[in-house]
Scaffold this motif. Structure first.
Motif, PDB file in Angstrom:
ATOM      1  N   LYS A  39      -2.666   6.959 -27.208  1.00 59.42           N
ATOM      2  CA  LYS A  39      -3.199   5.900 -26.353  1.00 59.42           C
ATOM      3  C   LYS A  39      -2.288   5.559 -25.182  1.00 59.42           C
ATOM      4  CE  LYS A  39      -5.957   3.648 -29.962  1.00 59.42           C
ATOM      5  NZ  LYS A  39      -6.257   2.371 -30.664  1.00 59.42           N
ATOM      6  N   LEU A  40      -1.179   6.275 -25.053  1.00 62.07           N
ATOM      7  CA  LEU A  40      -0.218   5.993 -23.990  1.00 62.07           C
ATOM      8  C   LEU A  40      -0.794   6.370 -22.629  1.00 62.07           C
ATOM      9  CD1 LEU A  40       2.745   4.986 -23.732  1.00 62.07           C
ATOM     10  CD2 LEU A  40       3.436   7.383 -23.631  1.00 62.07           C
ATOM     11  N   GLN A  41      -0.787   5.426 -21.677  1.00 56.91           N
ATOM     12  CA  GLN A  41      -1.281   5.681 -20.330  1.00 56.91           C
ATOM     13  C   GLN A  41      -0.326   6.617 -19.594  1.00 56.91           C
ATOM     14  OE1 GLN A  41      -4.165   4.519 -18.977  1.00 56.91           O
ATOM     15  NE2 GLN A  41      -4.716   3.508 -20.902  1.00 56.91           N
ATOM     16  N   ILE A  42      -0.852   7.401 -18.645  1.00 57.91           N
ATOM     17  CA  ILE A  42      -0.039   8.380 -17.939  1.00 57.91           C
ATOM     18  C   ILE A  42       1.117   7.725 -17.191  1.00 57.91           C
ATOM     19  CG2 ILE A  42      -1.607   8.393 -15.948  1.00 57.91           C
ATOM     20  CD1 ILE A  42      -0.807  11.327 -15.495  1.00 57.91           C
ATOM     21  N   ARG A  43       0.910   6.542 -16.650  1.00 56.44           N
ATOM     22  CA  ARG A  43       1.988   5.855 -15.937  1.00 56.44           C
ATOM     23  C   ARG A  43       3.160   5.572 -16.877  1.00 56.44           C
ATOM     24  NH1 ARG A  43       1.634   2.576 -11.155  1.00 56.44           N
ATOM     25  NH2 ARG A  43       3.299   1.025 -10.966  1.00 56.44           N
ATOM     26  N   ASP A  44       2.843   5.123 -18.099  1.00 61.46           N
ATOM     27  CA  ASP A  44       3.884   4.833 -19.086  1.00 61.46           C
ATOM     28  C   ASP A  44       4.486   6.122 -19.642  1.00 61.46           C
ATOM     29  OD1 ASP A  44       3.483   2.053 -18.833  1.00 61.46           O
ATOM     30  OD2 ASP A  44       1.765   2.150 -20.185  1.00 61.46           O
ATOM     31  N   ALA A  45       3.667   7.170 -19.763  1.00 61.02           N
ATOM     32  CA  ALA A  45       4.181   8.457 -20.226  1.00 61.02           C
ATOM     33  C   ALA A  45       5.194   9.011 -19.229  1.00 61.02           C
ATOM     34  CB  ALA A  45       3.029   9.442 -20.413  1.00 61.02           C
ATOM     35  N   ALA A  46       4.897   8.899 -17.948  1.00 61.86           N
ATOM     36  CA  ALA A  46       5.817   9.380 -16.914  1.00 61.86           C
ATOM     37  C   ALA A  46       7.148   8.641 -16.997  1.00 61.86           C
ATOM     38  CB  ALA A  46       5.184   9.196 -15.536  1.00 61.86           C
ATOM     39  N   ARG A  47       7.071   7.336 -17.191  1.00 60.54           N
ATOM     40  CA  ARG A  47       8.300   6.555 -17.300  1.00 60.54           C
ATOM     41  C   ARG A  47       9.106   6.987 -18.531  1.00 60.54           C
ATOM     42  NH1 ARG A  47       6.078   1.997 -16.797  1.00 60.54           N
ATOM     43  NH2 ARG A  47       6.591   1.603 -14.619  1.00 60.54           N
ATOM     44  N   ALA A  48       8.410   7.237 -19.644  1.00 58.35           N
ATOM     45  CA  ALA A  48       9.093   7.654 -20.870  1.00 58.35           C
ATOM     46  C   ALA A  48       9.756   9.023 -20.713  1.00 58.35           C
ATOM     47  CB  ALA A  48       8.103   7.684 -22.031  1.00 58.35           C
ATOM     48  N   LEU A  49       9.157   9.879 -19.882  1.00 55.72           N
ATOM     49  CA  LEU A  49       9.682  11.229 -19.681  1.00 55.72           C
ATOM     50  C   LEU A  49      10.648  11.327 -18.503  1.00 55.72           C
ATOM     51  CD1 LEU A  49       6.383  13.207 -20.373  1.00 55.72           C
ATOM     52  CD2 LEU A  49       8.398  13.068 -21.862  1.00 55.72           C
ATOM     53  N   GLY A  50      10.852  10.216 -17.812  1.00 56.61           N
ATOM     54  CA  GLY A  50      11.825  10.184 -16.724  1.00 56.61           C
ATOM     55  C   GLY A  50      11.382  10.872 -15.457  1.00 56.61           C
ATOM     56  N   VAL A  51      10.056  10.911 -15.203  1.00 55.72           N
ATOM     57  CA  VAL A  51       9.529  11.526 -13.980  1.00 55.72           C
ATOM     58  C   VAL A  51       8.513  10.581 -13.362  1.00 55.72           C
ATOM     59  CG1 VAL A  51       9.879  13.878 -14.804  1.00 55.72           C
ATOM     60  CG2 VAL A  51       7.702  12.729 -15.259  1.00 55.72           C
ATOM     61  N   SER A  52       8.020  10.937 -12.179  1.00 48.81           N
ATOM     62  CA  SER A  52       6.971  10.137 -11.558  1.00 48.81           C
ATOM     63  C   SER A  52       5.615  10.546 -12.131  1.00 48.81           C
ATOM     64  CB  SER A  52       6.965  10.345 -10.044  1.00 48.81           C
ATOM     65  OG  SER A  52       6.503  11.648  -9.736  1.00 48.81           O
ATOM     66  N   GLU A  53       4.623   9.683 -11.939  1.00 50.14           N
ATOM     67  CA  GLU A  53       3.283  10.005 -12.422  1.00 50.14           C
ATOM     68  C   GLU A  53       2.725  11.240 -11.730  1.00 50.14           C
ATOM     69  OE1 GLU A  53      -1.203   8.032 -12.683  1.00 50.14           O
ATOM     70  OE2 GLU A  53       0.528   6.713 -12.342  1.00 50.14           O
ATOM     71  N   ALA A  54       3.002  11.386 -10.427  1.00 54.15           N
ATOM     72  CA  ALA A  54       2.507  12.557  -9.695  1.00 54.15           C
ATOM     73  C   ALA A  54       3.129  13.845 -10.231  1.00 54.15           C
ATOM     74  CB  ALA A  54       2.808  12.411  -8.201  1.00 54.15           C
ATOM     75  N   GLN A  55       4.414  13.821 -10.544  1.00 51.87           N
ATOM     76  CA  GLN A  55       5.072  15.005 -11.112  1.00 51.87           C
ATOM     77  C   GLN A  55       4.474  15.367 -12.471  1.00 51.87           C
ATOM     78  OE1 GLN A  55       9.032  13.211 -10.627  1.00 51.87           O
ATOM     79  NE2 GLN A  55       9.707  15.177  -9.781  1.00 51.87           N
ATOM     80  N   LEU A  56       4.178  14.345 -13.268  1.00 56.56           N
ATOM     81  CA  LEU A  56       3.601  14.594 -14.587  1.00 56.56           C
ATOM     82  C   LEU A  56       2.216  15.211 -14.444  1.00 56.56           C
ATOM     83  CD1 LEU A  56       4.212  14.332 -17.556  1.00 56.56           C
ATOM     84  CD2 LEU A  56       3.247  12.029 -17.527  1.00 56.56           C
ATOM     85  N   LEU A  57       1.423  14.679 -13.536  1.00 57.72           N
ATOM     86  CA  LEU A  57       0.089  15.217 -13.307  1.00 57.72           C
ATOM     87  C   LEU A  57       0.167  16.655 -12.796  1.00 57.72           C
ATOM     88  CD1 LEU A  57      -2.853  14.222 -13.505  1.00 57.72           C
ATOM     89  CD2 LEU A  57      -2.723  13.637 -11.080  1.00 57.72           C
TER      90      LEU A  57
END
Length: 385
Positions: A39-57
């Protein structure tokens, strides 16, 4: 004995192989995180992984994610093409708020939009203003104000929704890789338009690498003692239109919250952060039509109308209506203000960094005074001590 030696040998080989194995890719790390926290939102996932949301996408390019052209005027042209999508859900957010509106954007050509006359020479100020016009998003159901100079990356995203059905969206990010705006297709008729749009604006090189910039430090506020407060207050009282406020702030080099602190007596009254809940609950109860402004450096989205269902949940205070959702992390709010500018009353809320999260106005007809019900609602909000 021989078997034990064989097992130890195999374990040793496995450890050596693991030691030299390639580290998990960003896409693989994200996949693992989604399994652990579905249920983790992509914005929070990016923060947890230490990258930006755009990089994660971008790490999922080719797996439902297509990078779109985003240089120069292309984000603007994509938004113009998106006017043909029909019913969409437009989502804009900042660090502590999200606004979501579902509807059809008005299709009309705005005054001053001379995009078809690109060969006509214009002064730089006019050109800059016209670059932020994308025809059809001024007023109406999908109401947006653009600052395209802060749009840097664009993607088309197809993925399974929570109900298992595919979702299609256009997602835009700034140079830091932070989400600026997202549009989800909400009609079957829009699918063909979406596919054509993606084919037209598809980036030839589908690279997963993004050279995002570090977030710039917050601008240091000029000391109050260096502000000509007397002249600033005079300029405030001489305002004839609320839109002149931005020019006054630039002229006196003040931040927005600083401007409210230095305002003339009686025109900027501080209210508690809890006033946000009071405002939305009473607007719903008394059926007072409101305007909600929420945005970031790239776009501001506006909702105009009545609200019905309000509730706390998920760390936010929410409006949960069929075609309009608002989510404000009210625990992050530090202050609120009721303002009187140019004959108009508004209410603004700021977070702990002094950043504006959301602002409210009363809905009024052009050329007519603001509704008394709105003024009374704003004036009734709990005052800060």
């Amino acid at each position: 004995m021989k078997l034990s030696k064989l097992v130890l040998s195999l374990l040793g080989s496995l450890l050596i192989a693991n030691a030299y194995a390639a580290p998990a890719t960003l896409a693989e790390r994200w996949s693992t995180l989604r399994l652990e926290q579905p249920k983790l939102q992509i914005r929070d996932a990016a923060r947890a992984l230490g990258v930006s949301e755009a990089q994660l996408l971008a790490s999922n390019i080719g797996k439902g994610v297509t990078r779109l052209q985003a240089d120069g005027n292309q984000p603007r042209e994509i938004m113009r093409a998106a006017l043909d999508l029909g019913t969409v859900q437009a989502i804009t957010r900042n660090e502590n708020g999200v606004i979501e509106t579902t509807g059809v954007a008005s299709k009309f050509k705005q005054a001053g939009d001379k995009s078809e006359q690109a060969d006509v020479k214009q002064d730089p100020e006019t050109e800059a203003r016209q670059r932020n016009i994308a025809g059809g998003y001024l007023g109406g159901k999908i109401d947006l104000r653009f600052h395209f100079e802060n749009w840097k990356y664009a993607f088309a995203v197809e993925q399974a929704g929570r109900d298992g059905k595919p979702t299609r969206s256009l997602q835009f990010f700034d140079a830091n890789g932070t989400a600026v705006h997202k549009i989800y297709v909400r009609s079957e008729a829009g699918v063909a338009v979406y596919d054509k749009l993606v084919a037209t604006f598809r980036q030839p090189q589908q690279s997963t690498e993004l050279n995002v910039l570090a977030v710039a430090p917050k601008v240091v506020e000029k000391p109050d003692a260096e502000i000509d407060v007397k002249e600033f207050q005079l300029a405030w009282t001489e305002m004839t239109d609320v839109h002149q406020f931005a020019q006054i702030m630039r002229e006196f080099h003040v931040t927005r919250e600083q401007a409210l602190r230095l305002a003339p007596p009686g025109v900027a009254e501080r209210v508690t952060p809890a006033a946000l809940r009071t405002l939305l609950e009473n607007a719903a109860k008394d059926k007072v039509a409101i305007m909600v402004f929420l945005g970031n450096e790239g776009v501001t989205q506006i909702y105009s109308g009545k609200v019905e269902k309000t509730m706390a949940g998920g760390g936010f205070f929410n409006v949960l209506d069929p075609d309009f959702n608002l989510h404000i992390r009210d625990t992050a709010l530090r202050s609120g203000w009721v303002l009187k500018r140019g004959g108009v009353t508004s209410v603004e809320f700021f977070d702990s960094d002094g950043t504006q999260v959301v602002s409210f106005f009363g809905v009024r007809e052009r050329g007519k005074p603001q509704p008394q019900a709105w003024v009374e609602l704003a004036d009734s909000l709990p005052k800060a001590k």
